[in-house]
Design an enzyme around this catalytic site. Structure first.
Site, PDB file in Angstrom:
ATOM      1  CB  VAL A   9      13.369 -23.330 -20.440  1.00  0.00           C
ATOM      2  CG1 VAL A   9      12.709 -24.033 -21.631  1.00  0.00           C
ATOM      3  CG2 VAL A   9      14.959 -23.005 -21.324  1.00  0.00           C
ATOM      4  CD  GLU A 190       1.030 -24.937 -17.966  1.00  0.00           C
ATOM      5  OE1 GLU A 190      -0.133 -25.071 -17.567  1.00  0.00           O
ATOM      6  OE2 GLU A 190       1.656 -25.743 -18.595  1.00  0.00           O
ATOM      7  CG  ASN A 191       2.777 -20.633 -14.249  1.00  0.00           C
ATOM      8  OD1 ASN A 191       3.422 -19.677 -14.886  1.00  0.00           O
ATOM      9  ND2 ASN A 191       1.387 -20.632 -14.970  1.00  0.00           N
ATOM     10  NE  ARG A 192      11.156 -23.443 -13.919  1.00  0.00           N
ATOM     11  CZ  ARG A 192      11.544 -23.045 -15.091  1.00  0.00           C
ATOM     12  NH1 ARG A 192      10.279 -23.013 -15.885  1.00  0.00           N
ATOM     13  NH2 ARG A 192      12.547 -22.376 -15.525  1.00  0.00           N
ATOM     14  CG  LEU A 193       2.515 -24.856 -10.833  1.00  0.00           C
ATOM     15  CD1 LEU A 193       1.065 -24.252 -10.824  1.00  0.00           C
ATOM     16  CD2 LEU A 193       3.132 -25.113  -9.127  1.00  0.00           C
TER      17      LEU A 193
END
Length: 213
Positions: A9, A190-193
């Site tokens: 996700v 976004e991008n797990r940041l």
């Protein structure tokens, strides 16, 4: 299950801007809760409560937030339940809220204590009658032989209070308040940041810092 490795996700939510956050984490939580209610997040008051027993074994369960005061977070339970027994030995605990539709979570750690019985009385008095009688009928966390035994208990207490307009609060049932010493706000990005802002109580004042995701 191989499928679990492929679940993804992507969070593309609005950034968590510290300039728009309250200096008080309880007030900031109140703001997020209000937004969750406005966006109709399912059961936004559901939270994971974690406690630890005398051997250091943690346990977690879902409870419902029923009060939010300047001093902390209030929920209600049976005072003979596993969570209550663990809190009597180690009055430290943690709460976790996860609001998936808005990609947010809040982690809270602090000490817990029973609230004033008068507050528990007032809350119990406005519960649905079935829930009131259920509090009397269920020896929470204790072994029972079968479902029928629980239903018999329910019937017995329905008969006991049949002529009473008001069901009294059991002495073994009431509220706790968790007084926070740390509160972390997490916003999926976004991008797990992800954005993570941690408030901690230092010398009686709240200080905050940003954490790496």
């Amino acid at each position: 299950m191989k499928e679990l490795e492929q679940l993804r996700v992507e969070y593309t939510s609005t950034p968590l801007d510290v300039l728009n956050m309250s200096a008080d984490p309880v007030e900031q939580f109140r703001n997020w809760m209000q937004e969750a209610l406005q966006m109709e997040v399912p059961e936004p008051h559901a939270m994971v409560l974690s406690t630890v027993d005398t051997l250091g074994q943690p346990s977690s369960r879902i409870v419902l937030l029923r009060g939010l005061e300047e001093q902390g977070f209030i929920f209600y339970t049976n005072y003979t339940s596993r969570k209550a027994i663990e809190l009597s030995d180690n009055p430290q605990g943690a709460l976790l809220f996860f609001w998936q539709p808005v990609h947010r979570q809040v982690r809270i750690e602090g000490s817990l204590q029973q609230i004033d019985p008068a507050i528990s009385d007032a809350y119990f008095a406005q519960r649905p009658r079935g829930s009131q009688i259920g509090a009397w009928a269920s020896p929470q966390s204790a072994p029972i032989p079968n479902r029928e035994a629980l239903e018999r208990n329910m019937q017995q207490f329905e008969e006991r209070f049949a002529g009473d307009e008001n069901v009294p609060r059991p002495s073994f049932w009431g509220g706790y308040i968790l007084k926070p010493k740390s509160v972390e706000f997490w916003q999926g990005r976004e991008n797990r940041l992800h954005d993570r802002i941690l408030y901690q109580r230092v010398d009686g004042e709240w200080k905050w810092e940003r954490l790496a995701p």
